[in-house]
Design a protein around this motif. Structure first.
Motif, PDB file in Angstrom:
ATOM      1  N   ARG A 107      19.328  33.721  13.607  1.00  0.00           N
ATOM      2  CA  ARG A 107      20.763  33.566  13.318  1.00  0.00           C
ATOM      3  C   ARG A 107      21.353  34.864  12.751  1.00  0.00           C
ATOM      4  O   ARG A 107      22.429  35.301  13.150  1.00  0.00           O
ATOM      5  N   VAL A 108      20.599  35.488  11.820  1.00  0.00           N
ATOM      6  CA  VAL A 108      21.083  36.751  11.233  1.00  0.00           C
ATOM      7  C   VAL A 108      21.229  37.816  12.322  1.00  0.00           C
ATOM      8  O   VAL A 108      22.230  38.545  12.382  1.00  0.00           O
ATOM      9  N   LEU A 109      20.223  37.898  13.204  1.00  0.00           N
ATOM     10  CA  LEU A 109      20.260  38.919  14.251  1.00  0.00           C
ATOM     11  C   LEU A 109      21.394  38.661  15.244  1.00  0.00           C
ATOM     12  O   LEU A 109      22.024  39.599  15.731  1.00  0.00           O
ATOM     13  N   ASP A 110      21.669  37.365  15.525  1.00  0.00           N
ATOM     14  CA  ASP A 110      22.783  37.054  16.425  1.00  0.00           C
ATOM     15  C   ASP A 110      24.109  37.515  15.815  1.00  0.00           C
ATOM     16  O   ASP A 110      24.962  38.098  16.500  1.00  0.00           O
ATOM     17  N   GLY A 111      24.266  37.250  14.529  1.00  0.00           N
ATOM     18  CA  GLY A 111      25.478  37.700  13.844  1.00  0.00           C
ATOM     19  C   GLY A 111      25.571  39.217  13.826  1.00  0.00           C
ATOM     20  O   GLY A 111      26.641  39.810  14.018  1.00  0.00           O
ATOM     21  N   MET A 112      24.421  39.833  13.632  1.00  0.00           N
ATOM     22  CA  MET A 112      24.375  41.295  13.577  1.00  0.00           C
ATOM     23  C   MET A 112      24.723  41.896  14.939  1.00  0.00           C
ATOM     24  O   MET A 112      25.388  42.921  15.033  1.00  0.00           O
ATOM     25  N   ARG A 113      24.262  41.232  15.999  1.00  0.00           N
ATOM     26  CA  ARG A 113      24.504  41.746  17.348  1.00  0.00           C
ATOM     27  C   ARG A 113      26.016  41.852  17.623  1.00  0.00           C
ATOM     28  O   ARG A 113      26.487  42.829  18.203  1.00  0.00           O
ATOM     29  N   ALA A 114      26.761  40.820  17.166  1.00  0.00           N
ATOM     30  CA  ALA A 114      28.204  40.843  17.384  1.00  0.00           C
ATOM     31  C   ALA A 114      28.832  42.036  16.664  1.00  0.00           C
ATOM     32  O   ALA A 114      29.683  42.736  17.227  1.00  0.00           O
ATOM     33  N   GLU A 115      28.403  42.259  15.424  1.00  0.00           N
ATOM     34  CA  GLU A 115      28.970  43.389  14.669  1.00  0.00           C
ATOM     35  C   GLU A 115      28.511  44.723  15.258  1.00  0.00           C
ATOM     36  O   GLU A 115      29.256  45.698  15.275  1.00  0.00           O
TER      37      GLU A 115
END
Lengths: 175, 362
Positions: free
Chosen positions: B171-179
Motif C-alpha cells: 500500500r505504501v509503495l502504491d501511494g509512493m508510485r503516484a507521487e
C-alpha cells in the motif's frame, strides 16, 4: 539456481596468454583478489561473460613482478594497484601505476606484513651489491690513477635503493 | 596548443558525498586527462574476517556501506552459503529480495536527489529525499533500523515480515508510485534537467564493454547485463524480468535508467508479496567452512554488479573475504568520460556513475 564455481590453477607464466584469450573471446575482467599463503601470495583473477564465471588461481613468491593485464583489460589498473599496496605484490606495466600510493595505509602492505620484510631484505641486498660494485670500480680507478691510493668506501645510506619494478623484468615463466 | 594546467579536484568538493580525488589536466577549460586517486578512507574491513566468526562477520559486511548496507550483508551471506553448500528456505529468499529491492529504491532516490542538487534543482532534490523517507520508514517498521537493518544472516534472515505487514508495504509503495510519477516526469521531460544532462559524459556501448562498466552506468550505454536476469534466489520466480536499458550513453540516460528502475523494483516487490510462500526463515548452521574451499558470488547492487569471494580454512574464521564493488569497476569508464568534457561538467560526470568510495575502499 546454483552459482557457477570454476577455479583453474595456472602458473605465473601462463597468465598473460590465458588473459589474452579471455579478452579475445569478449569476456570481462571481474576481479583480482590476493590471499596470503605460505611462501607468498595467491592471486585469483576472475573473468565473467554473463552468467559464466571463471577464476584463474596462481601463487607468486613476490620475487619477480607479475606482468600487468591492464593492456588487455583497462579496468585492471585499479585492482593491480590495490593488490600491490595491500599485499606487496609487484606488477610491471600497469597502465596507471600509482607506485605504492594508491591507498593511504598506516603500515605498508597491511594484508601481508611478511612482504615488508622481504622487500626490505631485497632492498638491503641490492644496496650491499651496489656498494660493493661501487667500491670495486673506485678501487680500479684509484689503482689506475695512483697505485698507492686506497679505495674510498661508500656509506650504505648513500647507495640508491632499487625499486621492484626497476630491479627485474616482467615474469615470463614460472619455474 | 593551449597551455596545460593541472587542477586538483576533491577529495573535498560540494558535489562529492565521499572522498574521491582527481588530477584534471586541462587545456583551457577542456579536460584532456583525469587521474583518479582514492585511498583516503581505507578501513581494512576485509582483514577483520581473521578476527570475527564467519556468522558474526555479516554484521561487519553490512557496515561496509550505509546505502547498500543490506546488499552487502546479503552478498556476504550468499557467498558463505555457496562456500558451505547451504540451502536457504524459500521464504527467506523472498524476504531477502524484498528488502534488497527496497534498498535499491532508496539508493536510487538518494542518488536522483543528489543529482538534482548538483545541477541546482533543489526542490527536486528535496522531493526525492522526501519520498525516500517512506522506504526508510518501512525498514524501521520491519527491522527496527533505518540504515543498518541486521536482517540478513548466513542461512536465512533474522526476522520475518507478517503477511499483514507485507500488504501494508505494498500500500505504501502504491501511494509512493503516484507521487513518484510527478518526479519521474520532471526528470525525463523537464527542459532544465535535459539541458544539463543530455550529451554530458557520453560513453558508447563498445567503450562500456571495453571498460567492463556495470550497473545502471553500463546499462545506460546499451549493455544489457543485470545479475537479476540469471534468476538467483527469488528472482528466479519472477514471471518476467527485463533489465532497464538505454542506448544514449550520456548523463540523461543514466538518470533515466535509475529513475525507471525504481518503478521496476516496486513491481518486483508487489509480485513477490503475492507469491511469497509460508515456511521457515532460516537454516541452522552446524558446520564451519571447509579448509581450501573457495566460492565466488555476484549480486546486482543498486550501483551495479558486486563480486564477492570467500575462502575457508576449516575454522570458524574465513581465510579471506573480498568484495569488488561496482564503483571500482566503473572508475575506468568514468575517467574515460571525463576526457574531452568541460571543467564545469566534471562534477556531474563523476556523480552519474553514482560513486561509493566507502564500499570501494572498505
Amino acid at each position: 539456481m546454483d552459482k557457477p564455481q570454476v577455479f583453474i590453477d595456472i602458473t605465473c607464466g601462463e597468465l598473460h596468454e590465458r588473459v589474452r584469450d579471455y579478452c579475445a573471446r569478449g569476456w570481462h575482467f571481474a576481479n583480482l583478489c590476493g590471499c596470503t599463503v605460505d611462501g607468498g601470495v595467491e592471486l585469483i583473477y576472475s573473468f565473467s561473460d554473463g552468467l559464466p564465471v571463471e577464476n584463474l588461481r596462481l601463487v607468486t613468491d613476490l620475487s619477480r613482478p607479475i606482468a600487468s593485464v591492464s593492456d588487455c583489460f583497462p579496468n585492471a589498473f585499479f585492482f593491480e594497484n590495490e593488490t600491490h599496496d595491500l599485499f606487496g605484490v609487484p606488477f610491471s606495466g600497469i597502465s596507471i601505476d600509482f607506485d605504492g600510493t594508491f591507498y593511504r595505509v598506516s603500515v605498508p602492505t597491511p594484508m601481508n606484513p611478511g612482504a615488508v620484510n622481504r622487500a626490505a631484505l631485497e632492498a638491503a641486498e641490492t644496496s650491499a651489491t651496489a656498494v660493493a660494485e661501487a667500491a670495486v670500480a673506485e678501487t680500479a680507478e684509484a689503482t689506475a690513477a695512483a697505485p698507492t691510493a686506497t679505495a674510498a668506501t661508500v656509506p650504505a645510506a648513500e647507495a640508491p635503493a632499487a625499486t621492484p619494478a626497476a630491479s627485474s623484468a616482467p615474469l615470463e615463466a614460472d619455474a | 596548443m593551449a597551455e596545460r594546467t593541472i587542477i586538483p579536484f576533491g577529495p573535498q568538493h560540494p558535489v562529492l558525498p565521499e572522498p574521491l580525488h582527481l588530477d584534471l589536466v586541462l587545456e583551457d577549460e577542456r579536460v584532456v586527462e583525469a587521474i583518479p586517486q582514492i585511498g583516503f578512507i581505507h578501513r581494512g574491513l576485509e582483514k577483520l574476517v581473521a578476527k570475527k566468526d564467519f556468522q558474526q562477520f555479516v554484521l561487519v559486511a553490512e557496515r561496509i556501506c550505509g546505502i547498500c548496507a543490506f546488499g552487502h550483508s546479503l552478498g556476504y551471506s550468499e557467498t558463505v552459503e555457496a562456500l558451505m553448500g547451504i540451502e536457504v528456505p524459500r521464504r527467506a529468499e523472498y524476504l531477502r529480495v524484498i528488502w534488497h529491492e527496497l534498498s535499491r529504491i532508496h539508493s536510487h532516490l538518494l542518488w536522483l536527489g543528489l543529482l538534482a542538487d548538483a545541477f541546482g534543482y533543489e526542490n527536486l532534490f528535496m522531493q526525492c529525499w522526501r519520498l525516500r523517507e517512506y522506504v526508510l520508514d518501512i525498514f524501521e517498521a520491519t527491522t527496527g533500523g533505518r540504515v543498518i537493518l541486521t536482517a540478513c544472516k548466513v542461512g536465512g534472515v533474522e526476522q520475518d515480515i507478517e503477511d499483514g505487514e507485507l500488504a501494508g508495504i505494498v500500500r505504501v509503495l502504491d501511494g509512493m508510485r503516484a507521487e513518484y510519477g510527478e518526479l519521474l516526469r520532471t526528470f525525463l521531460k523537464d527542459r532544465s534537467v535535459k539541458s544539463r544532462l543530455v550529451g554530458v559524459g557520453h560513453l558508447t556501448k563498445e567503450q562500456a564493454h571495453e571498460f567492463a562498466c556495470v550497473g545502471p552506468f553500463g546499462r545506460a550505454s546499451g549493455i544489457e547485463e543485470d545479475i537479476r536476469l540469471f534468476g538467483f534466489g527469488a528472482y528466479g520466480d519472477l514471471s518476467n524480468f527485463e533489465p532497464v536499458v538505454s542506448q544514449d550513453g550520456d548523463g540523461y540516460a543514466r538518470s533515466e535508467v535509475r529513475a525507471r528502475e525504481i518503478l521496476q523494483s516496486i513491481d518486483i516487490i508487489k509480485e513477490l508479496v503475492e507469491k511469497i510462500p509460508a515456511g521457515p526463515i532460516d537454516q541452522k548452521i552446524k558446520d564451519v567452512p571447509a579448509e581450501g574451499a573457495y566460492a565466488v558470488s555476484r549480486l546486482e547492487q543498486p550501483r551495479g554488479e558486486c563480486f564477492y569471494f570467500a575462502k575457508g580454512n576449516g575454522t570458524k574464521f574465513l581465510e579471506r573475504f573480498r568484495i569488488r564493488t561496482p564503483t571500482s569497476q566503473n572508475i575506468a569508464g568514468m575517467v574515460h568520460t571525463l576526457q574531452g568534457c568541460d571543467l564545469a561538467d566534471v562534477p556531474l560526470n563523476v556523480l552519474t556513475i553514482d560513486p561509493c568510495i566507502s564500499c570501494t575502499e572498505r
